[in-house]
Design an enzyme around this catalytic site. Structure first.
Site, PDB file in Angstrom:
ATOM      1  N   SER A 112       0.828  -1.212   0.000  1.00  0.00           N
ATOM      2  CA  SER A 112       0.000   0.000   0.000  1.00  0.00           C
ATOM      3  C   SER A 112       0.860   1.259   0.000  1.00  0.00           C
ATOM      4  O   SER A 112       1.914   1.308   0.638  1.00  0.00           O
ATOM      5  CB  SER A 112      -0.883  -0.002   1.254  1.00  0.00           C
ATOM      6  OG  SER A 112      -1.462   1.272   1.447  1.00  0.00           O
ATOM      7  N   TYR A 147      -1.818   5.737  -4.528  1.00  0.00           N
ATOM      8  CA  TYR A 147      -2.859   6.759  -4.414  1.00  0.00           C
ATOM      9  C   TYR A 147      -2.332   8.003  -5.111  1.00  0.00           C
ATOM     10  O   TYR A 147      -1.183   8.414  -4.891  1.00  0.00           O
ATOM     11  CB  TYR A 147      -3.173   7.076  -2.950  1.00  0.00           C
ATOM     12  CG  TYR A 147      -4.159   6.115  -2.320  1.00  0.00           C
ATOM     13  CD1 TYR A 147      -5.431   5.936  -2.863  1.00  0.00           C
ATOM     14  CD2 TYR A 147      -3.835   5.389  -1.185  1.00  0.00           C
ATOM     15  CE1 TYR A 147      -6.341   5.059  -2.289  1.00  0.00           C
ATOM     16  CE2 TYR A 147      -4.740   4.502  -0.599  1.00  0.00           C
ATOM     17  CZ  TYR A 147      -6.000   4.356  -1.173  1.00  0.00           C
ATOM     18  OH  TYR A 147      -6.895   3.487  -0.613  1.00  0.00           O
ATOM     19  N   THR A 183      -5.164   2.893  -7.342  1.00  0.00           N
ATOM     20  CA  THR A 183      -6.491   2.748  -6.742  1.00  0.00           C
ATOM     21  C   THR A 183      -7.357   3.913  -7.179  1.00  0.00           C
ATOM     22  O   THR A 183      -7.006   5.078  -6.965  1.00  0.00           O
ATOM     23  CB  THR A 183      -6.372   2.679  -5.209  1.00  0.00           C
ATOM     24  OG1 THR A 183      -5.583   1.533  -4.897  1.00  0.00           O
ATOM     25  CG2 THR A 183      -7.730   2.548  -4.558  1.00  0.00           C
ATOM     26  N   LYS A 286      -7.225  -0.412 -10.018  1.00  0.00           N
ATOM     27  CA  LYS A 286      -7.886  -1.182  -8.960  1.00  0.00           C
ATOM     28  C   LYS A 286      -9.152  -0.453  -8.539  1.00  0.00           C
ATOM     29  O   LYS A 286      -9.085   0.700  -8.088  1.00  0.00           O
ATOM     30  CB  LYS A 286      -6.942  -1.308  -7.752  1.00  0.00           C
ATOM     31  CG  LYS A 286      -7.566  -1.937  -6.525  1.00  0.00           C
ATOM     32  CD  LYS A 286      -6.516  -2.130  -5.436  1.00  0.00           C
ATOM     33  CE  LYS A 286      -7.064  -2.838  -4.223  1.00  0.00           C
ATOM     34  NZ  LYS A 286      -7.864  -1.996  -3.344  1.00  0.00           N
ATOM     35  N   HIS A 310     -13.051  -2.453  -2.923  1.00  0.00           N
ATOM     36  CA  HIS A 310     -12.253  -2.002  -1.775  1.00  0.00           C
ATOM     37  C   HIS A 310     -12.684  -2.761  -0.508  1.00  0.00           C
ATOM     38  O   HIS A 310     -12.728  -2.209   0.585  1.00  0.00           O
ATOM     39  CB  HIS A 310     -12.434  -0.498  -1.591  1.00  0.00           C
ATOM     40  CG  HIS A 310     -11.222   0.228  -1.093  1.00  0.00           C
ATOM     41  ND1 HIS A 310     -10.469   1.053  -1.863  1.00  0.00           N
ATOM     42  CD2 HIS A 310     -10.627   0.248   0.128  1.00  0.00           C
ATOM     43  CE1 HIS A 310      -9.484   1.573  -1.157  1.00  0.00           C
ATOM     44  NE2 HIS A 310      -9.558   1.083   0.068  1.00  0.00           N
TER      45      HIS A 310
HETATM   46  C1  LIG Z   1      -7.649  -2.433   6.610  1.00  0.00           C
HETATM   47  C2  LIG Z   1      -7.667  -2.258   5.128  1.00  0.00           C
HETATM   48  C3  LIG Z   1      -6.823  -1.341   4.538  1.00  0.00           C
HETATM   49  C4  LIG Z   1      -6.831  -1.190   3.159  1.00  0.00           C
HETATM   50  N1  LIG Z   1      -5.945  -0.321   2.603  1.00  0.00           N
HETATM   51  C5  LIG Z   1      -5.919  -0.192   1.263  1.00  0.00           C
HETATM   52  C6  LIG Z   1      -4.961   0.654   0.667  1.00  0.00           C
HETATM   53  O1  LIG Z   1      -4.135   1.260   1.324  1.00  0.00           O
HETATM   54  N2  LIG Z   1      -5.003   0.774  -0.671  1.00  0.00           N
HETATM   55  C7  LIG Z   1      -5.916   0.100  -1.452  1.00  0.00           C
HETATM   56  O2  LIG Z   1      -5.911   0.245  -2.665  1.00  0.00           O
HETATM   57  N3  LIG Z   1      -6.801  -0.735  -0.898  1.00  0.00           N
HETATM   58  C8  LIG Z   1      -6.820  -0.902   0.434  1.00  0.00           C
HETATM   59  N4  LIG Z   1      -7.702  -1.759   0.987  1.00  0.00           N
HETATM   60  C9  LIG Z   1      -8.578  -2.574   0.126  1.00  0.00           C
HETATM   61  C10 LIG Z   1      -7.882  -3.907  -0.235  1.00  0.00           C
HETATM   62  O3  LIG Z   1      -6.811  -3.698  -1.110  1.00  0.00           O
HETATM   63  C11 LIG Z   1      -8.832  -4.898  -0.908  1.00  0.00           C
HETATM   64  O4  LIG Z   1      -9.463  -4.265  -1.983  1.00  0.00           O
HETATM   65  C12 LIG Z   1      -9.875  -5.490   0.028  1.00  0.00           C
HETATM   66  O5  LIG Z   1      -9.394  -5.596   1.338  1.00  0.00           O
HETATM   67  C13 LIG Z   1     -10.284  -6.873  -0.469  1.00  0.00           C
HETATM   68  O6  LIG Z   1     -11.290  -7.392   0.308  1.00  0.00           O
HETATM   69  P1  LIG Z   1     -11.078  -8.470   1.487  1.00  0.00           P
HETATM   70  O7  LIG Z   1     -10.550  -7.729   2.652  1.00  0.00           O
HETATM   71  O8  LIG Z   1     -12.469  -8.982   1.686  1.00  0.00           O
HETATM   72  O9  LIG Z   1     -10.135  -9.545   0.998  1.00  0.00           O
HETATM   73  C14 LIG Z   1      -7.723  -1.945   2.364  1.00  0.00           C
HETATM   74  C15 LIG Z   1      -8.569  -2.863   2.966  1.00  0.00           C
HETATM   75  C16 LIG Z   1      -8.541  -3.040   4.331  1.00  0.00           C
HETATM   76  C17 LIG Z   1      -9.447  -4.064   4.948  1.00  0.00           C
HETATM   77  C1  LIG Z   2      -5.614   4.962   4.530  1.00  0.00           C
HETATM   78  C2  LIG Z   2      -6.774   4.416   3.799  1.00  0.00           C
HETATM   79  C3  LIG Z   2      -7.322   5.317   2.749  1.00  0.00           C
HETATM   80  C4  LIG Z   2      -6.386   3.113   3.245  1.00  0.00           C
HETATM   81  C5  LIG Z   2      -7.528   2.401   2.653  1.00  0.00           C
HETATM   82  O1  LIG Z   2      -7.597   2.285   1.476  1.00  0.00           O
HETATM   83  C6  LIG Z   2      -8.553   1.847   3.503  1.00  0.00           C
HETATM   84  O2  LIG Z   2      -8.531   2.011   4.720  1.00  0.00           O
HETATM   85  O3  LIG Z   2      -9.462   1.199   2.954  1.00  0.00           O
END
Ligand SMILES: Cc1cc2nc3c(=O)[nH]c(=O)nc-3n(C[C@H](O)[C@H](O)[C@H](O)COP(=O)(O)O)c2cc1C
Ligand SMILES: CC(C)CC(=O)C(=O)O
Length: 421
Positions: A112, A147, A183, A286, A310
């Protein structure tokens, strides 16, 4: 303080149970939450359960091989790691632990932008694991999630930093950052009610490490809270452009405020073209959920599309990703774009269903965090191994020895008889 008895984990669900028992509420809620009513979060998993498998028999499944390619690189498996921010909230080893586990498993990890370990340190941790260059069973792969900042200079600096962190030119080591994953579903942060209630903030000793440099712990974008021990509800948000810290009284998650202050809501297709014009790294978008946007992505020349909502954290009420996958695939058929999926993948049979419907690979978000919370690097390895073993068993029981054997006829929608063609 433990709230629930711990399980000896034999599934991702067990790891999640244990994380609920051990993580601090601030972190647990941040990790587990979806947006608003969390309909999409729930549906991501439910939609896999609505699909039924159609196994083939008598196919000599004594050997199962899961290796596959991602944009030309052979990896050990189509099971990959989605980018999740702030992994050190789960375990102090954070992204380094995830990178080592990914390298051991020869899997692809997306780091990330908002990691609590820098791209350089994460890659270096992955490189600590010896890789067999002659291996025919694949090599680990590291991608970076971008991002796009309002300030394009900040964005470009981040891209240059990531390119450099790839250590290209070190031929003896194959681990490099190969791809940028942009993203595109976060012009604003989805409203995650628990984070608002908890007035979520990143603990003061953790930073968004990709924005630091050697002279200063926090030089660019990060959330600053100067009073970590007694939370006064006041944050200092660093403005990357002016270098000034703005004092804000928090009435919501710091993250939402941070996104408003830094992330560009004007982002549009021309910006994707701009990123492509300033880097040689292949680009994956994404957050695509519709045929219309999939076509535009292909028109922009991207190498890959990650079908993602997401993890149900942005627009609540959108389609489960596995239900959105077919229209995206149809839209880019024959355009040379690889299509991946994330969201709700928890079991080996989910992986099989996603591949049967046409995904090239699946990415796991929360399951990795649950593994990390359980036992750092070993916990991530456990999460990856559990789902990998389930996937291999599911392949064998469905009559598939290799990834190319998995096809559309292995899955059907709904629980009733297959509709006559
Ligand atoms: C705690 C958390 C933080 C995330 N941070 C990011 C991130 O920084 N950038 C991003 O593109 N997606 C982020 N995502 C989305 C994930 O990349 C992904 O799309 C998603 O978690 C997939 O679903 P799942 O948790 O059911 O496997 C985040 C998801 C979670 C749960
Ligand atoms: C810091 C956040 C924007 C990271 C993210 O993508 C999330 O928490 O779902």
């Amino acid at each position: 303080m433990s709230r629930l008895p711990q399980l000896v984990p034999i599934s991702i669900a067990d790891l999640e149970h244990n994380a609920h028992a051990t993580l601090a509420l601030n972190a647990l809620d941040y990790y587990r939450s979806g947006a608003n009513d969390m309909q999409t979060l729930k549906d991501n998993q439910d939609a896999y359960n609505r699909l039924r498998l159609r196994p083939r028999i008598l196919r000599d499944v004594s050997k199962v091989d899961t290796k596959t390619t991602l944009l030309g690189h052979t990896v050990g498996s189509p099971i990959c790691i989605a980018p999740t921010a702030m992994q050190r909230l789960a375990n102090d080893a954070g992204e380094k632990a995830t990178a080592r586990a990914a390298a051991k498993a020869k899997k692809c990890m997306i780091l990330s932008s908002w990691s609590t370990t820098s791209a350089e340190d994460t890659i270096a941790a992955g490189q600590e694991i010896p890789v067999d260059q002659s291996s025919t069973s694949g090599l680990p792969l590291f991608w970076f999630q971008l991002y796009v900042y309002k300030d394009r200079v900040v964005t470009e600096q981040l891209i240059r930093r990531v390119e450099k962190a790839g250590y290209k030119g070190r031929v003896e080591i194959e681990i490099v950052i190969e791809t940028l994953v942009i993203t595109v579903d976060t012009p604003f942060l989805g409203r995650r009610l628990a984070d608002v209630r908890n007035v979520f903030k990143l603990p003061g000793h953790m930073t968004m490490a990709n924005f630091e440099n050697k002279d200063s712990k926090v030089t660019m974008a990060t959330i600053l809270d100067q009073n970590e021990d007694s939370d006064d509800g006041v944050d200092f948000i660093y403005d990357a452009k002016t270098g000034a810290s703005k004092r804000v009284v928090r009435q919501e998650s710091s993250l939402a405020a941070y996104v408003v202050s830094q992330i560009d809501p004007t982002l549009n297709w021309s910006d994707i073209a701009w990123v492509r014009s300033i880097t040689k790294l292949p680009v994956v978008v994404k957050g695509v959920l519709t045929a219309e946007d999939a076509k535009l992505a292909a028109d922009t020349g991207v190498e890959g599309i990650l079908v993602s909502n997401h993890g149900g954290r942005q627009l609540d009420g959108v389609l489960a990703t596995i239900d959105a996958l077919p229209e995206v695939l149809d839209a880019v058929k024959g355009r040379g774009v690889e299509v991946y999926i994330d969201g709700g993948v928890r079991k080996g049979t989910d992986v099989l269903k996603a591949l049967a419907l046409g995904a090239k690979a699946v990415f796991l978000g929360r399951p990795i965090l649950w593994g990390l919370a359980h036992d750092g690097e070993d916990g991530v390895s456990l999460a990856l191994n559990l789902i990998q073993q389930e996937f291999e068993l599911a392949m064998a029981l469905a009559g598939c020895c290799k990834i190319e054997d998995i096809n559309r006829d292995h899955v059907q929608h709904g629980t009733g008889p297959r509709p006559r063609l």
